[in-house]
Design an enzyme around this catalytic site. Structure first.
Site, PDB file in Angstrom:
ATOM      1  N   SER A 139       0.822  -1.213   0.000  1.00 41.23           N
ATOM      2  CA  SER A 139       0.000   0.000   0.000  1.00 41.23           C
ATOM      3  C   SER A 139       0.852   1.258   0.000  1.00 41.23           C
ATOM      4  O   SER A 139       1.955   1.291   0.572  1.00 41.23           O
ATOM      5  CB  SER A 139      -0.899   0.013   1.241  1.00 41.23           C
ATOM      6  OG  SER A 139      -1.581   1.247   1.367  1.00 41.23           O
ATOM      7  N   TYR A 161      -1.992   0.506   9.914  1.00 42.39           N
ATOM      8  CA  TYR A 161      -2.200  -0.157   8.625  1.00 42.39           C
ATOM      9  C   TYR A 161      -0.954  -0.010   7.748  1.00 42.39           C
ATOM     10  O   TYR A 161      -0.434  -0.996   7.202  1.00 42.39           O
ATOM     11  CB  TYR A 161      -3.425   0.431   7.917  1.00 42.39           C
ATOM     12  CG  TYR A 161      -3.577  -0.060   6.497  1.00 42.39           C
ATOM     13  CD1 TYR A 161      -3.955  -1.373   6.234  1.00 42.39           C
ATOM     14  CD2 TYR A 161      -3.330   0.792   5.418  1.00 42.39           C
ATOM     15  CE1 TYR A 161      -4.087  -1.838   4.926  1.00 42.39           C
ATOM     16  CE2 TYR A 161      -3.463   0.330   4.108  1.00 42.39           C
ATOM     17  CZ  TYR A 161      -3.841  -0.977   3.875  1.00 42.39           C
ATOM     18  OH  TYR A 161      -3.953  -1.439   2.582  1.00 42.39           O
ATOM     19  N   LYS A 199     -17.285  -1.361   0.019  1.00 41.31           N
ATOM     20  CA  LYS A 199     -16.319  -0.856   0.990  1.00 41.31           C
ATOM     21  C   LYS A 199     -16.952   0.234   1.856  1.00 41.31           C
ATOM     22  O   LYS A 199     -16.318   0.767   2.776  1.00 41.31           O
ATOM     23  CB  LYS A 199     -15.091  -0.288   0.280  1.00 41.31           C
ATOM     24  CG  LYS A 199     -14.229  -1.334  -0.405  1.00 41.31           C
ATOM     25  CD  LYS A 199     -13.070  -0.694  -1.143  1.00 41.31           C
ATOM     26  CE  LYS A 199     -12.104  -0.035  -0.170  1.00 41.31           C
ATOM     27  NZ  LYS A 199     -10.942   0.565  -0.876  1.00 41.31           N
TER      28      LYS A 199
END
Length: 336
Positions: A139, A161, A199
Site C-alpha cells: 500500500s 495499517y 467498501k
C-alpha cells in the site's frame, strides 16, 4: 484485455480477499481471459462484525461475485487449520493475496498485525510449499507523509495499517533472498472502479462524489481542494499490474499508480461533465490539516522496468469508463 500471452491452461490460482474490491476484479479477469485456469477464492465474507471505529471488519460481499463460476471458500486467513487444508488438498501455481484489515483508521493494532503480517507469513510458507508465485497487495500508506514523488525506500507510515504493510514488505524481502519463487508486492495508490461500493465509507471519493451528484446534492469538498492532489488509479490499471506481476523481470516491491497527481476538484469537475450536471460546489474547512496528505504521486519507473507496466487510464478515461457503473449502483443500491 489479456495482459500476458500464457493462457494459464491447467494452472490453479488462489485469490485471498476474492470477494472484495480488487480480488473480485481479478477473479473476473481470469474467468474472462483465461477460462482454462482454475480459480479458487478465499474470503472472510462480512458478518456484520465491526471494528471499534464502527466500520465493518470485512468488506467481502457476495454481490461482487455474481456471475463468478470458480470455487469459493469462506474462511479467515488467520485460521491455521484452513491454511493446512489448502496446503494438503490443493496445488497452487499463483497466489494473489488481497485479504487484509484494510481500514486505515482501525485502532486494533493486535488484529492488524495478526491478520496483515502474521497470516501473510503463513501464506508465504504455503507459496513456498507449492512453488507458487506470490503477488500481494502492499500500500501507498507505507509512505505516510513522505514527500512526493513517493519512492520505495522512503517509507514513513503514520498509522498501524501502513506499518503492517511495510512489515509485509520487509518479510517479503527475506523470503526473496531465501526462496526460488517470484514474490511481488504492489503498493496501490488511490484506486477507484467497479466493485468498490461495498467498501462503504472507505470507497473512493470518485464513487462518493458521483452519488452526491446523482442525488442532486452540491458536492462538498475541503477548502483548497484544487491543491489537494492524489495519484488516483483506475481499477483496470491495477489489474494490469497484478497480471504482469505473474511474470516479473525480478521480484520486488513496486508502486502502482499513474505517476500523475490530480485534485479532488478534478474528480468533481470530470464527474459533472460526464453526468451533465452543473451543481455548485460547497467548500468546508479541512479539520485534518497537520495530519493530512496534500500530495501523493507514485514513482512508477521501476514498476515499468520490472513488470512492463504502462498505466493506460488518465482520470478522464477512468471516470468515463466507470460512470455507467456509478449510475447502476446508485439505482440498485443507493436509491432502494
Amino acid at each position: 484485455m489479456r495482459y500476458i500471452e500464457d493462457d494459464l491452461k491447467g494452472k490453479t490460482i488462489l485469490i485471498t480477499g476474492g470477494a472484495g474490491f480488487i480480488g473480485s476484479n481479478l477473479a473476473f479477469y481470469f474467468q474472462e481471459n483465461h477460462p482454462e485456469a482454475k480459480v479458487v477464492i478465499l474470503d472472510s465474507f462480512r458478518s456484520g462484525e465491526t471494528l471499534s471505529n464502527g466500520n465493518l471488519k470485512s468488506f467481502g460481499h457476495f454481490k461482487n461475485l455474481i456471475g463468478f463460476r470458480g470455487e469459493i471458500i469462506s474462511g479467515d486467513i488467520n485460521d491455521k487449520d484452513l491454511l493446512l487444508d489448502l496446503e494438503v488438498n490443493y496445488d497452487f501455481d499463483y497466489i494473489f493475496h488481497e485479504a487484509a484489515i484494510s481500514d486505515t483508521t482501525a485502532q486494533e493494532q493486535d488484529l492488524m498485525i495478526k491478520t496483515n503480517v502474521n497470516a501473510y507469513k503463513d501464506l508465504l510458507d504455503l507459496a513456498v510449499a507449492h512453488n507458487a508465485n506470490m503477488i500481494y497487495a502492499s500500500s501507498a500508506a507505507t509512505y505516510g507523509n513522505a514527500e512526493s514523488p513517493q519512492r520505495v525506500g522512503r517509507e514513513a507510515p503514520n498509522n498501524v495499517y501502513g506499518f503492517s504493510k511495510l512489515s509485509m514488505d520487509h518479510l517479503s524481502r527475506e523470503y526473496m533472498q531465501e526462496c526460488d519463487i517470484n514474490i511481488v508486492g504492489l503498493r496501490y495508490f488511490n484506486v477507484y472502479g467497479a466493485r468498490e461500493y461495498f467498501k462503504n465509507t472507505t470507497a473512493s471519493m470518485v464513487l462518493q462524489f458521483g452519488h452526491q451528484v446523482l442525488a442532486g446534492k452540491n458536492p462538498r469538498l475541503f477548502e483548497g481542494s484544487d491543491k489537494i492532489l492524489r495519484d488516483f488509479i483506475y481499477i483496470e490499471d491495477i489489474i494490469q499490474a497484478n497480471i504482469k506481476a505473474m511474470q516479473p523481470n525480478t521480484s520486488g516491491i513496486y508502486n502502482v499508480g499513474t505517476g500523475k497527481a490530480r485534485s479532488f476538484q478534478d474528480i468533481v469537475d470530470i464527474l459533472q461533465k460526464e453526468l451533465d450536471t452543473s451543481l455548485e460546489c460547497e467548500y468546508i474547512p479541512n479539520p485534518f490539516i497537520g495530519s493530512y496528505q496534500f500530495h501523493t504521486e507514485a514513482d512508477v519507473a521501476t514498476t515499468k522496468e520490472a513488470l512492463g507496466y504502462a498505466p493506460a487510464y488518465e482520470m478522464e478515461d477512468g471516470i468515463k469508463a466507470y460512470v455507467a457503473e456509478i449510475k447502476r449502483i446508485y439505482e440498485t443500491e443507493v436509491k432502494k
